[in-house]
Design an enzyme around this catalytic site. Structure first.
Site, short mmCIF file in Angstrom:
data_model
loop_
_atom_site.label_atom_id
_atom_site.label_comp_id
_atom_site.label_asym_id
_atom_site.label_seq_id
_atom_site.Cartn_x
_atom_site.Cartn_y
_atom_site.Cartn_z
CG ASP A 127 14.92 80.81 -4.24
OD1 ASP A 127 14.58 80.03 -3.37
OD2 ASP A 127 15.47 81.90 -4.03
CB CYS A 185 12.40 80.49 22.01
SG CYS A 185 13.60 81.68 21.35
CB CYS A 192 11.69 91.24 13.59
SG CYS A 192 11.32 92.00 11.99
CB CYS A 208 10.33 91.39 5.75
SG CYS A 208 11.84 90.41 5.75
CB CYS A 235 17.18 91.79 7.27
SG CYS A 235 17.16 92.04 9.07
CB CYS A 242 17.71 81.60 15.70
SG CYS A 242 17.08 79.93 15.93
C1 B12 Z 1 9.17 84.81 -1.06
C2 B12 Z 1 10.44 84.52 -0.30
C3 B12 Z 1 10.93 85.49 0.57
C4 B12 Z 1 10.12 86.73 0.95
C5 B12 Z 1 9.00 86.32 1.93
C6 B12 Z 1 9.52 85.49 3.11
C7 B12 Z 1 8.55 84.42 3.59
N1 B12 Z 1 8.77 84.00 4.81
O1 B12 Z 1 7.68 83.96 2.87
C8 B12 Z 1 11.23 87.67 1.53
C9 B12 Z 1 11.75 88.58 0.44
C10 B12 Z 1 10.79 88.53 2.73
C11 B12 Z 1 12.29 86.65 1.91
C12 B12 Z 1 13.29 86.89 2.85
C13 B12 Z 1 14.28 85.99 3.18
N2 B12 Z 1 14.57 84.85 2.57
CO1 B12 Z 1 13.40 84.06 1.24
N3 B12 Z 1 12.28 83.06 0.03
C14 B12 Z 1 11.12 83.29 -0.48
C15 B12 Z 1 10.67 82.09 -1.34
C16 B12 Z 1 10.97 82.40 -2.82
C17 B12 Z 1 9.19 81.67 -1.16
C18 B12 Z 1 8.74 81.54 0.31
C19 B12 Z 1 7.27 81.27 0.42
O2 B12 Z 1 6.76 80.34 -0.17
N4 B12 Z 1 6.54 82.12 1.15
C20 B12 Z 1 5.12 81.95 1.32
C21 B12 Z 1 4.81 81.76 2.79
C22 B12 Z 1 3.32 81.52 2.97
O3 B12 Z 1 5.50 80.60 3.15
P1 B12 Z 1 6.49 80.52 4.39
O4 B12 Z 1 6.71 81.83 5.01
O5 B12 Z 1 7.67 79.73 3.95
O6 B12 Z 1 5.56 79.72 5.40
C23 B12 Z 1 5.45 78.32 5.38
C24 B12 Z 1 5.42 77.79 6.81
O7 B12 Z 1 6.04 78.67 7.71
C25 B12 Z 1 4.01 77.50 7.09
N5 B12 Z 1 3.23 78.56 7.71
C26 B12 Z 1 2.91 79.75 7.22
N6 B12 Z 1 2.08 80.39 8.02
C27 B12 Z 1 1.87 79.57 9.07
C28 B12 Z 1 1.08 79.77 10.19
C29 B12 Z 1 1.04 78.75 11.14
C30 B12 Z 1 0.18 78.98 12.33
C31 B12 Z 1 1.80 77.58 10.96
C32 B12 Z 1 1.79 76.50 11.99
C33 B12 Z 1 2.60 77.40 9.81
C34 B12 Z 1 2.60 78.41 8.89
O8 B12 Z 1 3.42 77.24 5.82
C35 B12 Z 1 4.06 78.01 4.81
C36 B12 Z 1 4.05 77.30 3.50
O9 B12 Z 1 4.85 76.14 3.55
C37 B12 Z 1 11.63 80.96 -0.80
C38 B12 Z 1 12.03 79.88 -1.82
C39 B12 Z 1 10.92 78.85 -1.97
N7 B12 Z 1 10.48 78.61 -3.19
O10 B12 Z 1 10.44 78.29 -1.01
C40 B12 Z 1 12.85 81.76 -0.28
C41 B12 Z 1 13.51 81.26 0.99
C42 B12 Z 1 12.44 80.94 1.99
N8 B12 Z 1 14.29 82.44 1.49
C43 B12 Z 1 15.38 82.14 2.03
C44 B12 Z 1 16.25 83.09 2.64
C45 B12 Z 1 17.68 82.64 2.92
C46 B12 Z 1 15.78 84.37 2.97
C47 B12 Z 1 16.48 85.41 3.86
C48 B12 Z 1 17.25 84.86 5.03
C49 B12 Z 1 17.40 86.31 2.96
C50 B12 Z 1 18.04 87.48 3.69
N9 B12 Z 1 19.12 87.29 4.41
O11 B12 Z 1 17.59 88.59 3.63
C51 B12 Z 1 15.23 86.24 4.33
C52 B12 Z 1 14.62 85.64 5.62
C53 B12 Z 1 13.34 86.32 6.03
C54 B12 Z 1 12.38 85.33 6.68
N10 B12 Z 1 12.40 85.26 8.01
O12 B12 Z 1 11.64 84.64 5.95
C55 B12 Z 1 15.66 80.64 2.03
C56 B12 Z 1 15.38 80.08 3.42
C57 B12 Z 1 16.29 78.91 3.80
C58 B12 Z 1 15.90 78.36 5.15
N11 B12 Z 1 16.87 77.74 5.82
O13 B12 Z 1 14.78 78.46 5.59
C59 B12 Z 1 14.64 80.16 0.90
C60 B12 Z 1 14.06 78.75 1.10
C61 B12 Z 1 15.41 80.26 -0.44
C62 B12 Z 1 16.35 79.07 -0.66
N12 B12 Z 1 16.20 78.41 -1.79
O14 B12 Z 1 17.18 78.74 0.15
N13 B12 Z 1 12.15 85.51 1.24
#
Ligand code: B12
Length: 311
Positions: A127, A185, A192, A208, A235, A242
Protein backbone atom coordinates in the site's frame (compact mmCIF):
# COMPACT_ATOMS: atom_id res chain seq x y z
CA UNK A 1 12.36 -19.46 -13.49
CA UNK A 2 15.82 -18.67 -12.14
CA UNK A 3 16.93 -19.90 -8.74
CA UNK A 4 16.36 -16.56 -6.99
CA UNK A 5 12.64 -16.65 -7.77
CA UNK A 6 12.47 -20.34 -6.86
CA UNK A 7 14.03 -19.63 -3.45
CA UNK A 8 11.78 -16.62 -2.90
CA UNK A 9 8.69 -18.66 -3.76
CA UNK A 10 9.71 -21.56 -1.51
CA UNK A 11 10.23 -19.24 1.45
CA UNK A 12 6.99 -17.35 0.82
CA UNK A 13 5.01 -20.58 0.82
CA UNK A 14 6.85 -21.77 3.93
CA UNK A 15 5.87 -18.47 5.56
CA UNK A 16 2.18 -18.99 4.82
CA UNK A 17 1.93 -16.62 1.84
CA UNK A 18 0.69 -17.07 -1.71
CA UNK A 19 3.32 -15.91 -4.17
CA UNK A 20 3.50 -15.07 -7.89
CA UNK A 21 5.99 -13.25 -10.16
CA UNK A 22 5.79 -11.16 -13.28
CA UNK A 23 7.69 -8.80 -15.55
CA UNK A 24 7.09 -5.07 -15.23
CA UNK A 25 5.27 -3.62 -18.20
CA UNK A 26 3.39 -0.35 -18.78
CA UNK A 27 -0.01 -0.56 -17.05
CA UNK A 28 -1.85 1.10 -19.94
CA UNK A 29 -5.30 -0.43 -19.52
CA UNK A 30 -5.33 -0.02 -15.72
CA UNK A 31 -4.08 3.51 -16.13
CA UNK A 32 -7.00 4.27 -18.45
CA UNK A 33 -9.54 2.94 -15.86
CA UNK A 34 -7.75 4.82 -13.10
CA UNK A 35 -7.86 8.11 -15.04
CA UNK A 36 -11.59 7.67 -15.69
CA UNK A 37 -12.03 6.99 -11.95
CA UNK A 38 -10.16 10.19 -11.05
CA UNK A 39 -12.03 12.25 -13.64
CA UNK A 40 -15.32 11.23 -12.05
CA UNK A 41 -14.03 12.21 -8.62
CA UNK A 42 -14.47 8.64 -7.31
CA UNK A 43 -11.34 9.06 -5.17
CA UNK A 44 -13.25 11.55 -2.98
CA UNK A 45 -10.86 13.29 -0.54
CA UNK A 46 -8.00 10.85 -1.29
CA UNK A 47 -6.08 13.49 -3.26
CA UNK A 48 -2.89 11.45 -2.87
CA UNK A 49 -4.40 9.03 -5.40
CA UNK A 50 -3.69 11.70 -8.04
CA UNK A 51 0.06 11.76 -7.37
CA UNK A 52 2.90 10.06 -9.24
CA UNK A 53 0.87 9.16 -12.32
CA UNK A 54 3.99 8.48 -14.40
CA UNK A 55 5.11 5.81 -11.90
CA UNK A 56 1.65 4.22 -11.86
CA UNK A 57 1.77 3.90 -15.63
CA UNK A 58 5.39 2.70 -15.74
CA UNK A 59 6.33 0.88 -12.52
CA UNK A 60 9.73 0.05 -14.05
CA UNK A 61 10.64 3.68 -13.32
CA UNK A 62 10.63 3.14 -9.54
CA UNK A 63 14.39 2.59 -9.70
CA UNK A 64 16.94 2.12 -12.43
CA UNK A 65 16.81 -1.36 -13.85
CA UNK A 66 13.52 -2.42 -12.15
CA UNK A 67 12.10 -5.14 -14.39
CA UNK A 68 10.28 -7.81 -12.39
CA UNK A 69 8.12 -8.18 -9.31
CA UNK A 70 6.73 -10.58 -6.75
CA UNK A 71 3.20 -10.26 -5.38
CA UNK A 72 2.43 -12.04 -2.14
CA UNK A 73 -0.95 -12.50 -0.45
CA UNK A 74 -1.53 -13.07 3.27
CA UNK A 75 -4.86 -14.55 4.48
CA UNK A 76 -6.88 -12.51 7.01
CA UNK A 77 -10.31 -14.08 7.32
CA UNK A 78 -11.48 -14.21 10.97
CA UNK A 79 -14.70 -13.99 12.96
CA UNK A 80 -13.69 -11.62 15.74
CA UNK A 81 -16.23 -9.13 14.35
CA UNK A 82 -18.86 -11.36 15.95
CA UNK A 83 -17.87 -9.97 19.37
CA UNK A 84 -19.72 -6.78 18.40
CA UNK A 85 -23.46 -6.26 18.21
CA UNK A 86 -24.14 -2.52 18.47
CA UNK A 87 -21.41 -1.75 15.92
CA UNK A 88 -19.91 -3.37 12.86
CA UNK A 89 -16.13 -3.56 12.63
CA UNK A 90 -14.55 -5.05 9.51
CA UNK A 91 -12.39 -8.15 9.72
CA UNK A 92 -9.17 -6.49 8.71
CA UNK A 93 -9.40 -4.07 11.64
CA UNK A 94 -9.34 -6.79 14.30
CA UNK A 95 -5.83 -7.99 13.48
CA UNK A 96 -2.37 -6.48 13.69
CA UNK A 97 -1.71 -3.84 11.05
CA UNK A 98 -1.00 -5.84 7.89
CA UNK A 99 1.36 -3.19 6.53
CA UNK A 100 3.86 -3.86 9.33
CA UNK A 101 3.33 -7.62 9.38
CA UNK A 102 3.67 -8.19 5.65
CA UNK A 103 6.64 -5.86 5.30
CA UNK A 104 8.52 -7.62 8.06
CA UNK A 105 7.82 -11.09 6.60
CA UNK A 106 9.00 -9.85 3.19
CA UNK A 107 12.18 -8.41 4.72
CA UNK A 108 12.92 -11.76 6.41
CA UNK A 109 12.42 -13.61 3.13
CA UNK A 110 14.70 -11.16 1.33
CA UNK A 111 17.46 -11.44 3.93
CA UNK A 112 17.52 -15.18 3.30
CA UNK A 113 17.27 -15.06 -0.49
CA UNK A 114 19.57 -12.20 -1.49
CA UNK A 115 22.77 -13.52 0.08
CA UNK A 116 23.83 -14.98 -3.26
CA UNK A 117 22.77 -11.86 -5.14
CA UNK A 118 24.76 -9.12 -3.39
CA UNK A 119 24.08 -6.55 -6.12
CA UNK A 120 20.34 -7.17 -6.37
CA UNK A 121 18.21 -4.04 -6.14
CA UNK A 122 14.78 -4.46 -4.58
CA UNK A 123 11.97 -2.36 -3.11
CA UNK A 124 9.08 -3.55 -0.93
CA UNK A 125 5.54 -2.19 -1.25
CA UNK A 126 2.44 -2.80 0.86
CA UNK A 127 0.00 0.00 0.00
CA UNK A 128 2.96 2.31 0.30
CA UNK A 129 3.61 3.05 -3.35
CA UNK A 130 1.55 4.33 -6.27
CA UNK A 131 1.15 0.83 -7.68
CA UNK A 132 -1.92 -1.07 -8.89
CA UNK A 133 -1.34 -4.02 -6.57
CA UNK A 134 -4.42 -5.96 -7.64
CA UNK A 135 -3.61 -5.57 -11.32
CA UNK A 136 -0.04 -6.77 -10.81
CA UNK A 137 -1.46 -9.78 -8.97
CA UNK A 138 -3.89 -10.38 -11.85
CA UNK A 139 -1.16 -10.14 -14.51
CA UNK A 140 1.08 -12.55 -12.59
CA UNK A 141 -1.73 -15.12 -12.39
CA UNK A 142 -2.67 -14.96 -8.69
CA UNK A 143 -6.38 -14.52 -9.32
CA UNK A 144 -9.04 -12.45 -11.04
CA UNK A 145 -10.59 -9.09 -10.18
CA UNK A 146 -14.20 -9.36 -9.06
CA UNK A 147 -17.01 -6.88 -9.69
CA UNK A 148 -16.41 -5.61 -6.15
CA UNK A 149 -12.89 -4.73 -7.44
CA UNK A 150 -11.23 -7.21 -5.06
CA UNK A 151 -8.60 -9.69 -6.17
CA UNK A 152 -10.15 -13.14 -5.82
CA UNK A 153 -7.93 -16.20 -5.65
CA UNK A 154 -9.71 -19.15 -7.33
CA UNK A 155 -10.93 -21.71 -4.76
CA UNK A 156 -9.64 -19.50 -1.91
CA UNK A 157 -11.50 -16.22 -2.16
CA UNK A 158 -10.59 -12.59 -1.47
CA UNK A 159 -9.85 -12.37 2.26
CA UNK A 160 -6.18 -11.70 1.45
CA UNK A 161 -4.03 -8.61 1.78
CA UNK A 162 -1.51 -7.98 -0.97
CA UNK A 163 2.04 -6.76 -0.96
CA UNK A 164 5.08 -7.18 -3.12
CA UNK A 165 8.66 -6.48 -4.11
CA UNK A 166 10.19 -4.92 -7.22
CA UNK A 167 13.50 -6.39 -8.47
CA UNK A 168 16.10 -5.50 -11.07
CA UNK A 169 16.32 -9.16 -12.12
CA UNK A 170 14.92 -10.57 -15.34
CA UNK A 171 11.97 -12.92 -14.73
CA UNK A 172 11.78 -15.53 -17.44
CA UNK A 173 8.79 -17.60 -16.20
CA UNK A 174 5.35 -17.69 -17.79
CA UNK A 175 2.29 -16.26 -16.06
CA UNK A 176 -1.17 -17.49 -16.85
CA UNK A 177 -3.98 -15.03 -16.21
CA UNK A 178 -6.84 -16.59 -14.22
CA UNK A 179 -10.24 -16.66 -15.89
CA UNK A 180 -12.77 -14.14 -14.49
CA UNK A 181 -15.39 -16.20 -12.68
CA UNK A 182 -17.95 -13.50 -11.80
CA UNK A 183 -20.19 -14.41 -14.73
CA UNK A 184 -23.64 -12.81 -14.39
CA UNK A 185 -23.42 -12.63 -10.58
CA UNK A 186 -24.07 -9.15 -9.12
CA UNK A 187 -24.39 -10.10 -5.43
CA UNK A 188 -21.73 -7.60 -4.31
CA UNK A 189 -23.30 -4.76 -6.27
CA UNK A 190 -26.79 -5.57 -4.99
CA UNK A 191 -25.69 -5.97 -1.36
CA UNK A 192 -23.56 -2.83 -1.00
CA UNK A 193 -25.51 -0.84 1.60
CA UNK A 194 -24.51 2.44 0.02
CA UNK A 195 -24.66 1.65 -3.71
CA UNK A 196 -20.92 2.32 -3.95
CA UNK A 197 -20.22 -0.24 -6.70
CA UNK A 198 -21.52 2.06 -9.39
CA UNK A 199 -20.59 -0.31 -12.25
CA UNK A 200 -18.87 -3.69 -12.30
CA UNK A 201 -15.24 -3.17 -11.08
CA UNK A 202 -15.82 0.51 -10.24
CA UNK A 203 -16.07 1.80 -6.65
CA UNK A 204 -17.19 5.35 -5.93
CA UNK A 205 -15.32 6.02 -2.70
CA UNK A 206 -17.65 8.96 -1.92
CA UNK A 207 -20.32 6.36 -1.15
CA UNK A 208 -18.22 3.44 0.15
CA UNK A 209 -18.67 2.79 3.88
CA UNK A 210 -15.06 1.71 4.08
CA UNK A 211 -13.90 5.09 2.82
CA UNK A 212 -16.46 7.06 4.83
CA UNK A 213 -15.69 5.38 8.13
CA UNK A 214 -11.88 5.41 7.76
CA UNK A 215 -10.50 7.86 5.23
CA UNK A 216 -13.07 10.64 5.09
CA UNK A 217 -11.99 13.69 7.07
CA UNK A 218 -14.84 15.29 8.91
CA UNK A 219 -18.21 14.19 10.13
CA UNK A 220 -20.00 11.54 8.10
CA UNK A 221 -23.30 12.63 9.61
CA UNK A 222 -24.68 14.29 6.49
CA UNK A 223 -23.10 11.97 3.97
CA UNK A 224 -24.02 8.41 4.79
CA UNK A 225 -27.34 7.14 3.44
CA UNK A 226 -30.14 7.19 5.98
CA UNK A 227 -30.84 3.46 5.98
CA UNK A 228 -29.73 1.41 8.92
CA UNK A 229 -26.11 0.34 9.06
CA UNK A 230 -23.74 -0.04 11.97
CA UNK A 231 -20.31 0.30 10.39
CA UNK A 232 -17.78 2.24 12.42
CA UNK A 233 -14.53 0.88 10.94
CA UNK A 234 -14.44 -0.35 7.34
CA UNK A 235 -16.96 -2.53 5.56
CA UNK A 236 -16.93 -6.17 4.46
CA UNK A 237 -20.34 -6.53 2.81
CA UNK A 238 -19.17 -6.78 -0.82
CA UNK A 239 -16.79 -9.59 0.13
CA UNK A 240 -19.03 -11.33 2.68
CA UNK A 241 -21.73 -11.95 0.06
CA UNK A 242 -19.30 -13.09 -2.64
CA UNK A 243 -19.88 -16.78 -3.53
CA UNK A 244 -16.12 -17.19 -3.94
CA UNK A 245 -15.74 -16.57 -0.22
CA UNK A 246 -18.48 -19.01 0.77
CA UNK A 247 -16.04 -21.81 1.46
CA UNK A 248 -13.40 -19.63 3.10
CA UNK A 249 -12.57 -20.84 6.58
CA UNK A 250 -11.62 -18.40 9.32
CA UNK A 251 -7.95 -18.80 8.56
CA UNK A 252 -5.67 -15.87 9.10
CA UNK A 253 -1.91 -15.76 9.22
CA UNK A 254 -0.70 -16.26 12.84
CA UNK A 255 1.49 -13.14 12.68
CA UNK A 256 -1.69 -11.08 12.28
CA UNK A 257 -3.15 -12.28 15.58
CA UNK A 258 -3.60 -9.61 18.23
CA UNK A 259 -5.01 -10.79 21.54
CA UNK A 260 -6.53 -7.43 22.51
CA UNK A 261 -8.27 -6.95 19.17
CA UNK A 262 -9.50 -10.55 19.10
CA UNK A 263 -11.47 -9.86 22.29
CA UNK A 264 -12.52 -6.30 21.56
CA UNK A 265 -16.24 -5.57 21.91
CA UNK A 266 -18.84 -2.78 22.04
CA UNK A 267 -18.23 -1.94 25.69
CA UNK A 268 -14.44 -1.61 25.25
CA UNK A 269 -15.10 1.03 22.61
CA UNK A 270 -17.81 2.73 24.69
CA UNK A 271 -15.38 2.89 27.62
CA UNK A 272 -12.71 4.75 25.64
CA UNK A 273 -12.88 8.28 26.97
CA UNK A 274 -9.68 10.02 25.88
CA UNK A 275 -7.14 10.15 23.05
CA UNK A 276 -4.51 8.77 25.45
CA UNK A 277 -6.65 5.73 26.34
CA UNK A 278 -7.24 5.22 22.61
CA UNK A 279 -3.51 5.39 21.90
CA UNK A 280 -2.73 2.91 24.65
CA UNK A 281 -5.25 0.38 23.37
CA UNK A 282 -4.68 0.73 19.64
CA UNK A 283 -0.98 1.46 19.14
CA UNK A 284 0.29 -0.48 16.09
CA UNK A 285 -3.21 -1.55 15.00
CA UNK A 286 -5.40 -0.49 12.04
CA UNK A 287 -7.44 1.71 14.44
CA UNK A 288 -4.53 4.15 14.56
CA UNK A 289 -5.45 5.38 11.07
CA UNK A 290 -8.90 6.26 12.36
CA UNK A 291 -7.93 8.18 15.47
CA UNK A 292 -9.96 8.76 18.61
CA UNK A 293 -12.15 11.60 17.27
CA UNK A 294 -13.18 9.79 14.09
CA UNK A 295 -13.95 6.55 15.95
CA UNK A 296 -16.17 8.33 18.46
CA UNK A 297 -17.86 10.34 15.67
CA UNK A 298 -18.66 7.12 13.77
CA UNK A 299 -20.05 5.50 16.94
CA UNK A 300 -22.19 8.51 17.71
CA UNK A 301 -23.60 8.46 14.19
CA UNK A 302 -24.59 4.79 14.47
CA UNK A 303 -26.25 5.45 17.82
CA UNK A 304 -28.22 8.36 16.32
CA UNK A 305 -29.46 6.14 13.49
CA UNK A 306 -30.55 3.52 16.01
CA UNK A 307 -32.48 6.15 17.95
CA UNK A 308 -34.13 7.51 14.80
CA UNK A 309 -35.21 3.99 13.82
CA UNK A 310 -36.62 3.35 17.29
CA UNK A 311 -38.81 6.49 17.20
C1 B12 B 1 -7.57 3.50 -2.45
C2 B12 B 1 -7.88 2.16 -1.84
C3 B12 B 1 -9.13 1.97 -1.26
C4 B12 B 1 -10.26 2.99 -1.40
C5 B12 B 1 -10.84 2.89 -2.83
C6 B12 B 1 -11.20 1.44 -3.23
C7 B12 B 1 -10.96 1.13 -4.69
N1 B12 B 1 -11.63 0.09 -5.14
O1 B12 B 1 -10.18 1.77 -5.38
C8 B12 B 1 -11.22 2.57 -0.25
C9 B12 B 1 -10.92 3.38 1.00
C10 B12 B 1 -12.72 2.70 -0.56
C11 B12 B 1 -10.79 1.13 -0.03
C12 B12 B 1 -11.60 0.17 0.58
C13 B12 B 1 -11.22 -1.14 0.80
N2 B12 B 1 -10.01 -1.66 0.66
CO1 B12 B 1 -8.56 -0.71 -0.22
N3 B12 B 1 -7.08 0.02 -1.21
C14 B12 B 1 -6.91 1.13 -1.85
C15 B12 B 1 -5.53 1.14 -2.53
C16 B12 B 1 -4.56 1.95 -1.64
C17 B12 B 1 -5.51 1.68 -3.98
C18 B12 B 1 -6.60 1.08 -4.89
C19 B12 B 1 -6.62 1.74 -6.24
O2 B12 B 1 -5.62 1.81 -6.92
N4 B12 B 1 -7.77 2.29 -6.64
C20 B12 B 1 -7.90 2.94 -7.91
C21 B12 B 1 -8.94 2.22 -8.75
C22 B12 B 1 -9.04 2.87 -10.12
O3 B12 B 1 -8.44 0.93 -8.90
P1 B12 B 1 -9.27 -0.38 -8.56
O4 B12 B 1 -10.56 -0.08 -7.94
O5 B12 B 1 -8.34 -1.32 -7.87
O6 B12 B 1 -9.62 -0.84 -10.04
C23 B12 B 1 -8.72 -1.60 -10.82
C24 B12 B 1 -9.50 -2.67 -11.59
O7 B12 B 1 -10.70 -3.00 -10.95
C25 B12 B 1 -9.64 -2.15 -12.96
N5 B12 B 1 -10.84 -1.40 -13.25
C26 B12 B 1 -11.24 -0.23 -12.74
N6 B12 B 1 -12.31 0.21 -13.36
C27 B12 B 1 -12.63 -0.71 -14.29
C28 B12 B 1 -13.68 -0.73 -15.19
C29 B12 B 1 -13.77 -1.82 -16.05
C30 B12 B 1 -14.90 -1.82 -17.02
C31 B12 B 1 -12.84 -2.88 -15.97
C32 B12 B 1 -12.96 -4.07 -16.86
C33 B12 B 1 -11.79 -2.84 -15.04
C34 B12 B 1 -11.70 -1.74 -14.23
O8 B12 B 1 -8.54 -1.27 -13.13
C35 B12 B 1 -8.20 -0.65 -11.90
C36 B12 B 1 -6.74 -0.36 -11.83
O9 B12 B 1 -5.98 -1.54 -11.79
C37 B12 B 1 -5.16 -0.39 -2.51
C38 B12 B 1 -3.67 -0.72 -2.39
C39 B12 B 1 -2.98 -0.59 -3.75
N7 B12 B 1 -1.92 0.20 -3.81
O10 B12 B 1 -3.41 -1.15 -4.73
C40 B12 B 1 -5.98 -0.93 -1.30
C41 B12 B 1 -6.60 -2.30 -1.45
C42 B12 B 1 -7.25 -2.40 -2.80
N8 B12 B 1 -7.67 -2.34 -0.40
C43 B12 B 1 -7.82 -3.46 0.14
C44 B12 B 1 -8.83 -3.74 1.11
C45 B12 B 1 -8.65 -5.01 1.92
C46 B12 B 1 -9.92 -2.89 1.26
C47 B12 B 1 -11.22 -3.16 2.04
C48 B12 B 1 -11.72 -4.59 1.99
C49 B12 B 1 -11.02 -2.70 3.52
C50 B12 B 1 -12.27 -2.78 4.38
N9 B12 B 1 -12.63 -3.93 4.91
O11 B12 B 1 -12.96 -1.82 4.60
C51 B12 B 1 -12.19 -2.18 1.31
C52 B12 B 1 -12.86 -2.86 0.09
C53 B12 B 1 -13.69 -1.92 -0.73
C54 B12 B 1 -13.64 -2.28 -2.21
N10 B12 B 1 -14.62 -3.06 -2.67
O12 B12 B 1 -12.70 -1.86 -2.91
C55 B12 B 1 -6.85 -4.51 -0.39
C56 B12 B 1 -7.60 -5.43 -1.36
C57 B12 B 1 -7.09 -6.88 -1.34
C58 B12 B 1 -7.81 -7.70 -2.38
N11 B12 B 1 -7.87 -9.00 -2.14
O13 B12 B 1 -8.29 -7.21 -3.37
C59 B12 B 1 -5.75 -3.58 -1.07
C60 B12 B 1 -5.06 -4.17 -2.31
C61 B12 B 1 -4.72 -3.26 0.04
C62 B12 B 1 -3.74 -4.40 0.27
N12 B12 B 1 -2.45 -4.09 0.20
O14 B12 B 1 -4.09 -5.54 0.50
N13 B12 B 1 -9.57 0.89 -0.49
Amino acid sequence: MNSFFQDFEKLSLANGLECVFGSLEPMSEDFFHYQEWLKKGFHAQMKWMENNQELRLNPSQFFEGARSYAIVAIPYNNNFYKNFSAYKVSRYALLNDYHHVLKSILREILVKTISQYPNLKWDIFVDTKPIFERSLALKAGLGFIGKNSCLIIPQKGSWYFLGGVLFDLEFSGESQIAKNECGTCTKCMDACPAGAIVAPYVIDANKCLSYLTIEHKGNIKDILPAEKHKNIMGCDVCQAVCPHNAKSTNDFHPALYNETLAKLNDSDLEALDSPSAFKKLFKGTPFERLGFGKLKGNMEYVKNIEEKNRK
